[in-house]
Write an enzyme that holds these catalytic residues in place. Structure first.
Site, short mmCIF file in Angstrom:
data_model
loop_
_atom_site.label_atom_id
_atom_site.label_comp_id
_atom_site.label_asym_id
_atom_site.label_seq_id
_atom_site.Cartn_x
_atom_site.Cartn_y
_atom_site.Cartn_z
N ARG A 118 23.81 15.57 -53.51
CA ARG A 118 24.53 16.07 -54.12
C ARG A 118 25.94 15.65 -52.96
NH1 ARG A 118 20.12 20.10 -54.34
NH2 ARG A 118 19.77 20.66 -55.99
N LYS A 140 37.66 8.51 -58.39
CA LYS A 140 36.75 7.98 -59.25
C LYS A 140 35.43 7.06 -58.48
CE LYS A 140 40.69 8.71 -63.35
NZ LYS A 140 41.01 7.88 -63.98
N GLU A 182 47.12 -4.54 -62.85
CA GLU A 182 47.17 -2.96 -62.72
C GLU A 182 48.60 -3.25 -61.29
OE1 GLU A 182 45.26 -0.87 -63.61
OE2 GLU A 182 43.27 -1.48 -63.19
N LYS A 224 50.08 6.01 -56.22
CA LYS A 224 48.96 6.49 -56.94
C LYS A 224 48.17 7.52 -56.69
CE LYS A 224 44.65 5.80 -58.21
NZ LYS A 224 43.30 5.18 -58.68
N GLU A 234 42.64 14.39 -63.30
CA GLU A 234 43.33 13.57 -64.86
C GLU A 234 43.50 14.93 -65.43
OE1 GLU A 234 42.16 9.57 -65.40
OE2 GLU A 234 41.88 9.77 -67.17
N ARG A 238 47.96 12.37 -64.90
CA ARG A 238 47.01 10.96 -63.88
C ARG A 238 46.32 9.98 -65.22
NH1 ARG A 238 42.14 10.29 -59.18
NH2 ARG A 238 41.80 8.65 -60.50
N ASN A 242 46.47 5.05 -67.12
CA ASN A 242 45.55 4.11 -67.78
C ASN A 242 45.78 3.29 -69.09
OD1 ASN A 242 42.68 5.27 -66.94
ND2 ASN A 242 43.14 7.52 -67.79
N HIS A 245 45.08 0.36 -70.59
CA HIS A 245 43.33 0.63 -70.11
C HIS A 245 42.44 1.48 -71.15
CE1 HIS A 245 44.32 0.27 -66.43
NE2 HIS A 245 43.01 0.37 -66.04
N HIS A 249 39.27 -1.39 -71.98
CA HIS A 249 38.32 -1.20 -72.15
C HIS A 249 38.03 -1.77 -73.74
CE1 HIS A 249 38.78 2.61 -69.34
NE2 HIS A 249 38.27 0.87 -68.46
N HIS A 262 38.22 -7.03 -65.39
CA HIS A 262 38.88 -6.09 -65.97
C HIS A 262 40.61 -5.88 -65.68
CE1 HIS A 262 39.44 -2.22 -66.25
NE2 HIS A 262 40.20 -1.70 -65.13
P1 NAD Z 1 34.98 -7.32 -58.53
O1 NAD Z 1 34.11 -5.95 -57.49
O2 NAD Z 1 33.92 -7.78 -59.27
O3 NAD Z 1 35.47 -7.95 -57.43
C1 NAD Z 1 36.33 -9.06 -58.11
C2 NAD Z 1 35.10 -10.55 -57.66
O4 NAD Z 1 35.79 -10.45 -56.20
C3 NAD Z 1 33.71 -10.33 -57.46
O5 NAD Z 1 33.66 -12.06 -57.21
C4 NAD Z 1 33.84 -10.18 -55.76
O6 NAD Z 1 32.03 -10.18 -54.97
C5 NAD Z 1 35.04 -10.78 -55.61
N1 NAD Z 1 35.06 -10.75 -54.33
C6 NAD Z 1 35.77 -9.44 -53.88
N2 NAD Z 1 36.79 -9.27 -52.07
C7 NAD Z 1 36.67 -10.82 -52.23
C8 NAD Z 1 37.34 -11.52 -50.97
N3 NAD Z 1 37.47 -10.95 -49.84
N4 NAD Z 1 37.34 -12.26 -51.29
C9 NAD Z 1 36.36 -13.36 -51.47
N5 NAD Z 1 36.07 -12.68 -53.68
C10 NAD Z 1 35.48 -11.32 -53.43
O7 NAD Z 1 36.03 -6.73 -59.05
P2 NAD Z 1 37.50 -6.00 -59.44
O8 NAD Z 1 38.96 -6.88 -59.80
O9 NAD Z 1 38.43 -5.95 -57.67
O10 NAD Z 1 37.18 -4.37 -60.01
C11 NAD Z 1 37.29 -4.04 -61.05
C12 NAD Z 1 36.64 -2.95 -61.66
O11 NAD Z 1 36.99 -2.13 -61.21
C13 NAD Z 1 35.88 -2.87 -62.68
O12 NAD Z 1 34.52 -2.17 -63.04
C14 NAD Z 1 36.45 -1.73 -63.46
O13 NAD Z 1 36.28 -0.51 -63.82
C15 NAD Z 1 37.05 -0.87 -61.72
N6 NAD Z 1 38.12 0.60 -61.77
C16 NAD Z 1 37.54 1.51 -60.79
C17 NAD Z 1 38.90 2.41 -60.94
C18 NAD Z 1 38.41 3.82 -60.40
O14 NAD Z 1 39.73 4.37 -60.03
N7 NAD Z 1 37.51 3.51 -59.12
C19 NAD Z 1 40.30 1.67 -60.97
C20 NAD Z 1 40.34 0.09 -61.72
C21 NAD Z 1 39.53 0.13 -61.59
N1 GLY Z 2 42.41 4.01 -62.88
C1 GLY Z 2 42.71 5.26 -63.06
C2 GLY Z 2 43.30 5.41 -61.72
O1 GLY Z 2 42.52 5.69 -61.31
O2 GLY Z 2 42.83 7.79 -62.40
#
Ligand code: NAD
Ligand code: GLY
Length: 359
Positions: A118, A140, A182, A224, A234, A238, A242, A245, A249, A262
């Protein structure tokens, strides 16, 4: 090194941003000393940064889960692998997870931390630009469902975010650009100066000048942190985060998860939201051109993939911002200012999609 704070009362936490943090001993001691630690990372990041992170953990009992790479792994099955490791090692409620990687690893590990017994503590150690400017901050967490992106998840704030900007040196060019989508988002919703700065400094940013990357991560985290502090769950502002997005999405879903990064989908989505804002008379054609030129300069896509507009609209309707069947969108009022609204004629959205997808 600088430290910002996400102000959430007793759950406030620092975002530490700097060069060489993964070599700074003692930095994590306040969080990890005497505790069981599980590092959640992936097969691409582990060979690069697992050793230095482990060095920071001193005598703690440390285990590691190394996941496969990629957006397609952002599933409940993968979260279960993290639970399996926690159970196998007999970790209790006082354990702490460390997510080392991009947004995918952060979202998966964060969700595991939100749900295990939990809720246990976790720390984000983001290593992509996208994760440092956005996903690691704000709590998130979650995974995708075949029916939609990020449909399963929880709000669960980390205890700390540790962003070593040196880790951005090993990032693929395409991933760096994806993170910049972003960054453009932050400028468009809250900071016109950031847009002007990006227009003039794009080359230095793309060349990964350390001061420029530091500025980008810092400014986005400042924006942020303020938004999350004001609206953690949100209920209001907040949702501005998006921008692009809802369209983005739908692009990811229609193209197949993992086909578009993404951040690339967000870039084309920002362009669609900007074009729609102009269509509704909220901004000028010159503003739309500035956004298009900037995204292109940052080597990002500005057009969506060609799909059936009806399929696209159906994918947009799965968005979490849909209320009572109305698709609420983030639309621009100017470069640097945006609103969340469903106050537009629905035929205008249908017309936009028809114009975007039939050339
Ligand atoms: P990712 O985590 O897939 O990373 C991109 C690529 O880079 C991957 O192949 C990873 O292994 C590689 N990588 C990571 N660090 C590296 C480094 N230092 N050197 C070399 N390669 C490296 O993608 P991302 O763009 O980081 O994140 C996208 C994800 O984040 C999506 O799933 C999206 O929905 C999510 N997201 C979440 C939030 C949130 O608020 N939680 C906000 C925006 C996006
Ligand atoms: N990336 C959108 C949020 O964190 O709210």
């Amino acid at each position: 090194m600088i430290t910002l704070t996400v102000e959430l009362g007793a759950r406030s936490y620092p975002i530490v941003i700097g060069s060489g943090l993964l070599g700074s001993s003692g930095l994590l001691d306040p969080y990890v000393v005497g505790r069981d630690v599980l590092i959640v990372t992936n097969e691409l990041v582990a060979p690069l940064y697992l050793d230095p992170l482990q060095q920071l953990l001193g005598d703690c009992r440390v285990n590691t889960v190394t996941l496969p790479d990629g957006e397609s792994t952002k599933t409940l099955e993968t979260v279960n692998q993290v639970f399996d490791a926690l159970v196998a090692h007999g970790y209790g409620r006082d354990c702490i997870l460390l997510t080392l990687g991009g947004g995918v690893v952060g979202d998966i590990g964060g969700f595991a931390a939100a749900s295990y017994q939990r809720g246990v503590d976790f720390i984000q150690v983001p290593t992509t630009l996208l994760a440092q400017v956005d996903s690691a901050v704000g709590g998130k967490t979650g995974v995708n469902h075949p029916g939609g992106k990020n449909l399963i998840g929880a709000f669960h704030q980390p205890r700390c975010v540790l962003s070593d900007t040196d880790s951005l040196k090993t990032l693929a060019d395409r991933e760096l650009s994806a993170g910049l989508a972003e960054v453009v988002k932050y400028g468009l919703i809250a900071d016109a100066e950031l847009i002007s700065w990006l227009e003039s400094e794009a080359d230095a940013v793309l060349q990964r000048d350390p001061d420029h990357l530091h500025h980008v991560v810092r400014r986005c985290c400042e924006i942020k942190a303020a938004i999350v502090a004001a609206d953690e769950r949100e209920q209001g502002q907040r949702a501005l985060l998006n921008l692009g997005h809802t369209f983005g999405h739908a692009i990811e879903r229609c193209a197949g998860y993992g086909e578009w990064l993404h951040g690339e989908a967000v870039a084309a989505g920002i362009m669609m939201a900007t074009t729609f804002s102009e269509r509704l008379g909220r901004i000028e054609a010159a503003d739309t051109k500035r956004v298009r030129d900037l995204l292109a300069k940052l080597r990002l896509p500005v057009d969506p993939p060609q799909v059936d507009p009806r399929e696209f609209l159906a994918a947009m309707s799965l968005d979490k911002k849909v209320v009572a069947g109305e698709i609420r969108l983030v639309l621009l009022d100017a470069l640097g200012s945006a609103s969340v609204t469903a106050d537009y004629p629905s035929h205008e959205l249908v017309d936009l999609l028809s114009a975007q997808f039939i050339r």
